[in-house]
Design a protein around this motif. Structure first.
Motif, PDB file in Angstrom:
ATOM      1  N   VAL A  51       1.905  -4.680 -11.752  1.00  0.00           N
ATOM      2  CA  VAL A  51       2.147  -5.635 -10.668  1.00  0.00           C
ATOM      3  C   VAL A  51       1.031  -5.562  -9.631  1.00  0.00           C
ATOM      4  O   VAL A  51       0.563  -6.591  -9.129  1.00  0.00           O
ATOM      5  CB  VAL A  51       3.518  -5.371 -10.012  1.00  0.00           C
ATOM      6  CG1 VAL A  51       3.705  -6.240  -8.769  1.00  0.00           C
ATOM      7  CG2 VAL A  51       4.641  -5.635 -11.008  1.00  0.00           C
ATOM      8  N   LEU A  52       0.583  -4.354  -9.308  1.00  0.00           N
ATOM      9  CA  LEU A  52      -0.448  -4.191  -8.290  1.00  0.00           C
ATOM     10  C   LEU A  52      -1.850  -4.475  -8.825  1.00  0.00           C
ATOM     11  O   LEU A  52      -2.710  -4.976  -8.105  1.00  0.00           O
ATOM     12  CB  LEU A  52      -0.403  -2.776  -7.712  1.00  0.00           C
ATOM     13  CG  LEU A  52       0.881  -2.373  -6.992  1.00  0.00           C
ATOM     14  CD1 LEU A  52       0.836  -0.906  -6.598  1.00  0.00           C
ATOM     15  CD2 LEU A  52       1.128  -3.248  -5.778  1.00  0.00           C
ATOM     16  N   GLY A  53      -2.065  -4.164 -10.089  1.00  0.00           N
ATOM     17  CA  GLY A  53      -3.399  -4.316 -10.662  1.00  0.00           C
ATOM     18  C   GLY A  53      -3.663  -5.657 -11.292  1.00  0.00           C
ATOM     19  O   GLY A  53      -4.813  -6.137 -11.308  1.00  0.00           O
ATOM     20  N   THR A  80       0.120 -12.104  -5.450  1.00  0.00           N
ATOM     21  CA  THR A  80      -1.306 -12.109  -5.104  1.00  0.00           C
ATOM     22  C   THR A  80      -1.498 -12.313  -3.609  1.00  0.00           C
ATOM     23  O   THR A  80      -2.347 -11.658  -2.979  1.00  0.00           O
ATOM     24  CB  THR A  80      -2.039 -13.209  -5.888  1.00  0.00           C
ATOM     25  OG1 THR A  80      -1.862 -12.991  -7.284  1.00  0.00           O
ATOM     26  CG2 THR A  80      -3.523 -13.218  -5.569  1.00  0.00           C
ATOM     27  N   THR A  81      -0.707 -13.203  -3.017  1.00  0.00           N
ATOM     28  CA  THR A  81      -0.789 -13.451  -1.579  1.00  0.00           C
ATOM     29  C   THR A  81      -0.451 -12.189  -0.786  1.00  0.00           C
ATOM     30  O   THR A  81      -1.138 -11.858   0.193  1.00  0.00           O
ATOM     31  CB  THR A  81       0.179 -14.578  -1.179  1.00  0.00           C
ATOM     32  OG1 THR A  81      -0.193 -15.776  -1.858  1.00  0.00           O
ATOM     33  CG2 THR A  81       0.147 -14.819   0.323  1.00  0.00           C
ATOM     34  N   LEU A  82       0.591 -11.463  -1.203  1.00  0.00           N
ATOM     35  CA  LEU A  82       0.951 -10.221  -0.512  1.00  0.00           C
ATOM     36  C   LEU A  82      -0.166  -9.197  -0.614  1.00  0.00           C
ATOM     37  O   LEU A  82      -0.487  -8.509   0.363  1.00  0.00           O
ATOM     38  CB  LEU A  82       2.236  -9.642  -1.112  1.00  0.00           C
ATOM     39  CG  LEU A  82       3.542 -10.383  -0.838  1.00  0.00           C
ATOM     40  CD1 LEU A  82       4.702  -9.666  -1.523  1.00  0.00           C
ATOM     41  CD2 LEU A  82       3.809 -10.507   0.654  1.00  0.00           C
ATOM     42  N   LEU A  83      -0.772  -9.076  -1.779  1.00  0.00           N
ATOM     43  CA  LEU A  83      -1.853  -8.113  -1.966  1.00  0.00           C
ATOM     44  C   LEU A  83      -3.074  -8.473  -1.120  1.00  0.00           C
ATOM     45  O   LEU A  83      -3.720  -7.601  -0.536  1.00  0.00           O
ATOM     46  CB  LEU A  83      -2.237  -8.043  -3.444  1.00  0.00           C
ATOM     47  CG  LEU A  83      -1.227  -7.340  -4.355  1.00  0.00           C
ATOM     48  CD1 LEU A  83      -1.534  -7.630  -5.820  1.00  0.00           C
ATOM     49  CD2 LEU A  83      -1.247  -5.836  -4.101  1.00  0.00           C
ATOM     50  N   GLN A  84      -3.389  -9.760  -1.051  1.00  0.00           N
ATOM     51  CA  GLN A  84      -4.546 -10.192  -0.267  1.00  0.00           C
ATOM     52  C   GLN A  84      -4.327 -10.021   1.227  1.00  0.00           C
ATOM     53  O   GLN A  84      -5.293  -9.956   1.991  1.00  0.00           O
ATOM     54  CB  GLN A  84      -4.865 -11.661  -0.577  1.00  0.00           C
ATOM     55  CG  GLN A  84      -5.413 -11.883  -1.974  1.00  0.00           C
ATOM     56  CD  GLN A  84      -5.632 -13.357  -2.284  1.00  0.00           C
ATOM     57  OE1 GLN A  84      -5.046 -14.234  -1.645  1.00  0.00           O
ATOM     58  NE2 GLN A  84      -6.466 -13.628  -3.277  1.00  0.00           N
ATOM     59  N   ALA A  85      -3.063  -9.944   1.647  1.00  0.00           N
ATOM     60  CA  ALA A  85      -2.754  -9.830   3.077  1.00  0.00           C
ATOM     61  C   ALA A  85      -2.885  -8.407   3.592  1.00  0.00           C
ATOM     62  O   ALA A  85      -2.864  -8.195   4.803  1.00  0.00           O
ATOM     63  CB  ALA A  85      -1.339 -10.339   3.345  1.00  0.00           C
ATOM     64  N   ILE A  86      -3.058  -7.426   2.697  1.00  0.00           N
ATOM     65  CA  ILE A  86      -3.211  -6.044   3.147  1.00  0.00           C
ATOM     66  C   ILE A  86      -4.543  -5.910   3.878  1.00  0.00           C
ATOM     67  O   ILE A  86      -5.579  -6.306   3.346  1.00  0.00           O
ATOM     68  CB  ILE A  86      -3.162  -5.077   1.944  1.00  0.00           C
ATOM     69  CG1 ILE A  86      -1.798  -5.159   1.265  1.00  0.00           C
ATOM     70  CG2 ILE A  86      -3.438  -3.643   2.401  1.00  0.00           C
ATOM     71  CD1 ILE A  86      -1.726  -4.376  -0.024  1.00  0.00           C
ATOM     72  N   PRO A  87      -4.547  -5.378   5.129  1.00  0.00           N
ATOM     73  CA  PRO A  87      -5.818  -5.229   5.851  1.00  0.00           C
ATOM     74  C   PRO A  87      -6.843  -4.493   5.010  1.00  0.00           C
ATOM     75  O   PRO A  87      -6.574  -3.436   4.453  1.00  0.00           O
ATOM     76  CB  PRO A  87      -5.410  -4.414   7.096  1.00  0.00           C
ATOM     77  CG  PRO A  87      -3.976  -4.755   7.297  1.00  0.00           C
ATOM     78  CD  PRO A  87      -3.399  -4.911   5.918  1.00  0.00           C
ATOM     79  N   ALA A 105       0.828  -1.203   0.000  1.00  0.00           N
ATOM     80  CA  ALA A 105       0.000   0.000   0.000  1.00  0.00           C
ATOM     81  C   ALA A 105       0.864   1.256   0.000  1.00  0.00           C
ATOM     82  O   ALA A 105       0.526   2.249  -0.646  1.00  0.00           O
ATOM     83  CB  ALA A 105      -0.935  -0.008   1.203  1.00  0.00           C
ATOM     84  N   GLN A 106       1.989   1.221   0.708  1.00  0.00           N
ATOM     85  CA  GLN A 106       2.907   2.353   0.696  1.00  0.00           C
ATOM     86  C   GLN A 106       3.699   2.411  -0.604  1.00  0.00           C
ATOM     87  O   GLN A 106       3.915   3.491  -1.169  1.00  0.00           O
ATOM     88  CB  GLN A 106       3.858   2.271   1.890  1.00  0.00           C
ATOM     89  CG  GLN A 106       3.166   2.458   3.223  1.00  0.00           C
ATOM     90  CD  GLN A 106       4.121   2.397   4.400  1.00  0.00           C
ATOM     91  OE1 GLN A 106       5.328   2.532   4.227  1.00  0.00           O
ATOM     92  NE2 GLN A 106       3.586   2.194   5.592  1.00  0.00           N
ATOM     93  N   VAL A 107       4.119   1.266  -1.079  1.00  0.00           N
ATOM     94  CA  VAL A 107       4.853   1.205  -2.336  1.00  0.00           C
ATOM     95  C   VAL A 107       4.040   1.821  -3.473  1.00  0.00           C
ATOM     96  O   VAL A 107       4.558   2.511  -4.350  1.00  0.00           O
ATOM     97  CB  VAL A 107       5.218  -0.262  -2.664  1.00  0.00           C
ATOM     98  CG1 VAL A 107       5.626  -0.426  -4.120  1.00  0.00           C
ATOM     99  CG2 VAL A 107       6.339  -0.728  -1.726  1.00  0.00           C
TER     100      VAL A 107
END
Length: 528
Positions: free
Chosen positions: A236-238, A246-253, A210-212
């Motif tokens: 990469v984010l979209g 995908t796992t990192l993105l899904q882990a964002i609160p 989210a910060q990146v």
């Protein structure tokens, strides 16, 4: 496009035969920001330190070019000339990075002593100029102060100024926003964006996507020493191509509890149904605390209903932790009271509240620092189960096994020392220890701020499940608004020792009434 300032081809870094960085390649151009993202141990920081000649390991590469220099052939003397003038690093912890016994201006100016023949007055002038460039208020006066006399934002500005004093072409920000509140995070990201706009190259090391998203032009996702995905940030984010991304993105609160399965065969938990009872689990009535002339907490009141979570959020120095210490009875308030399960808890003599104290537990940010290093996992839990009367884990073998199972840790870990556990395992152990006394209330002070985003998600879901199963109430303190939104039923916003707004989470985040709350939310990093 201009010539790259960093060229990395097939970089490998090993420590005693163990590979930390495994054949990675990338380039970085002036005026661009590249983010290396991934969990602890993925090789991000080792990669960054390799670009400064500070990895401490065995470095090989087909090509490692730093601002036109072949880094593979540089000796220590040559590296000293490059660090600070060609490439520099903004460190993570300002309090640890800055000497508390020296004025920050002298620390920043030290880098100029070995880089030229400036006089003391010229160095002071240069320091004031670079402090002004990072928007330090009253830079001449601040340069004469020590780090302990500066606010968190000022200390972070001083660290950025220290990295810029030699006018480098490349700036590395290694987890420079970790554990900062949303406003300080926004400040650092704005400073890095300004460096990029000046034509400097920025290498951002982070586990927080989210910060990146606020800064990076390109993203390299690292796992186990390799780059598993690389591309423009929007792509990469979209539209991530690798399952780990995908796992990192899904882990964002997300603001809504996910109740993700914690192990094979587990199922999503039901929605919260715990009834709110007339007598709250915790009631804080008009507590205040001053340290000398400084008022840390000023007339704070709130309630935590049974089986619910109240999140307290605010910038560094807002009074969150002092409030928690008074609730726990560690710090005596100057005025006000704390009630636990309808009974007076603070102020009371410790002997009077000893039995009631078992109804309140605490979980802190630095789990390892809260454990006795002499004890194994089983001994720590036995100590908690017996209220300090026993360390012989055999007496409580079944109870220890149940606690470990409750936080989804293997019972085989009972014989290990906490230092042998991962960060996520240590935090689960801290939760297990806090649950040993079956408390009605848990005070959680920044319990996940030092964890990788995927480990953080697992711990948050674990806390949600435990609350559903046990009805434990949480007082959850954090600077991270996304975590607060994800975990809390109610939110209290603190500023300069006072609660300026409180209410249901949906109301605070969806329709804030106070300017300060709006300011905090506007600074909250989000994915594009």
């Amino acid at each position: 496009m201009s010539e790259p300032v960093i060229v990395v081809e097939n970089l490998n870094v090993k420590f005693a035969g163990s590979t930390a960085v495994d054949g990675i390649s990338f380039t970085l151009h002036p005026g661009r920001a590249l983010a290396l993202v991934g969990e602890s141990g993925s090789g991000k920081s080792v990669t960054a330190r390799s670009l400064l000649g500070l990895s401490g390991g065995s470095v090989t590469a087909d090509r490692l070019q730093i601002c036109g220099h072949n880094a593979l052939t540089l000796n220590d003397c040559a590296w000293q000339q490059i660090r600070g003038t060609k490439i520099s690093m903004i460190l993570q912890d300002a309090l640890m990075a800055l000497d508390p016994l020296r004025p920050v201006g002298r620390e920043i100016g030290d880098a100029l002593k070995s880089k030229g023949s400036l006089s003391k007055a010229q160095r002071a002038q240069k320091v004031a100029q670079v402090l002004a460039s990072v928007r330090m208020p009253d830079p001449e006066r601040r340069a004469k102060q020590r780090s302990t006399e500066l606010s968190g934002g000022m200390r972070q500005r001083a660290l950025i100024a220290q990295a810029l004093i030699g006018d480098p072409q490349v700036v590395i920000a290694d987890e420079a926003t970790t554990a900062l509140d949303s406003q300080l995070t926004a400040l650092v990201l704005d400073q890095l964006r300004e460096l990029k706009n000046q034509g400097r190259a920025v290498l951002m090391i982070s586990h927080d996507l989210a910060q990146v998203a606020q800064l990076a032009d390109d993203i390299a996702v690292m796992r186990l020493g390799k780059i598993v995905e690389f591309g423009p940030a929007a792509q990469v984010l979209g539209s991530p191509q690798h399952e780990y991304t995908t796992t990192l993105l899904q882990a964002i609160p997300s603001g809504v509890p996910r109740f993700a399965p914690l192990s094979a065969g587990s199922v999503p938990a039901p929605e919260r149904t715990a009834p709110t009872q007339a007598v709250p689990a915790l009631r804080v009535n008009h507590v205040s605390k001053s340290f000398g002339a400084h008022t840390a907490v000023d007339d704070v009141s709130f309630e935590v209903p049974r089986g619910k979570t109240l999140g307290i959020v605010g910038e560094s120095g807002s009074g969150k932790t002092t409030t928690a210490r008074m609730v726990l009875g560690i710090e005596k308030p100057d005025s006000g009271q704390v009630e636990l399960l309808g009974r007076s808890f603070v102020p009371q003599r410790e002997s009077n509240r000893r039995q009631l104290r078992r109804q309140m537990g605490a979980i802190y940010q630095n789990a390892l620092g809260s454990f006795d290093p002499r004890y194994s996992v089983a001994q720590l839990l036995t100590d908690a189960l017996s209220f300090g009367r026993s360390k012989r884990s055999g007496q409580y073998r079944d109870e220890v096994a149940h606690l470990l199972e409750q936080v989804e840790l293997d019972s085989a870990l009972g014989s290990r020392n906490p230092v042998q556990l991962s960060g996520g395992q240590r935090q689960r152990l801290a939760i297990a220890r806090a649950l040993a006394a079956k408390p009605a209330v848990l005070i959680l002070d920044e319990p996940v701020s030092a964890l990788d985003v995927s480990v953080q998600a697992t711990v948050l879901d674990l806390l949600d499940r435990i609350q559903l199963e046990t009805g434990t109430s949480y007082l959850f303190i954090s600077h991270d608004l996304s975590v607060i939104e994800h975990m809390s039923d109610f939110v209290a916003v603190m500023y300069q020792g006072r609660i300026v707004e409180q209410g249901p989470t949906e109301q605070i985040f969806g329709d804030p009434q106070q300017d300060y709350t709006k300011l905090l939310l506007s600074a909250m990093p989000r994915l594009r």
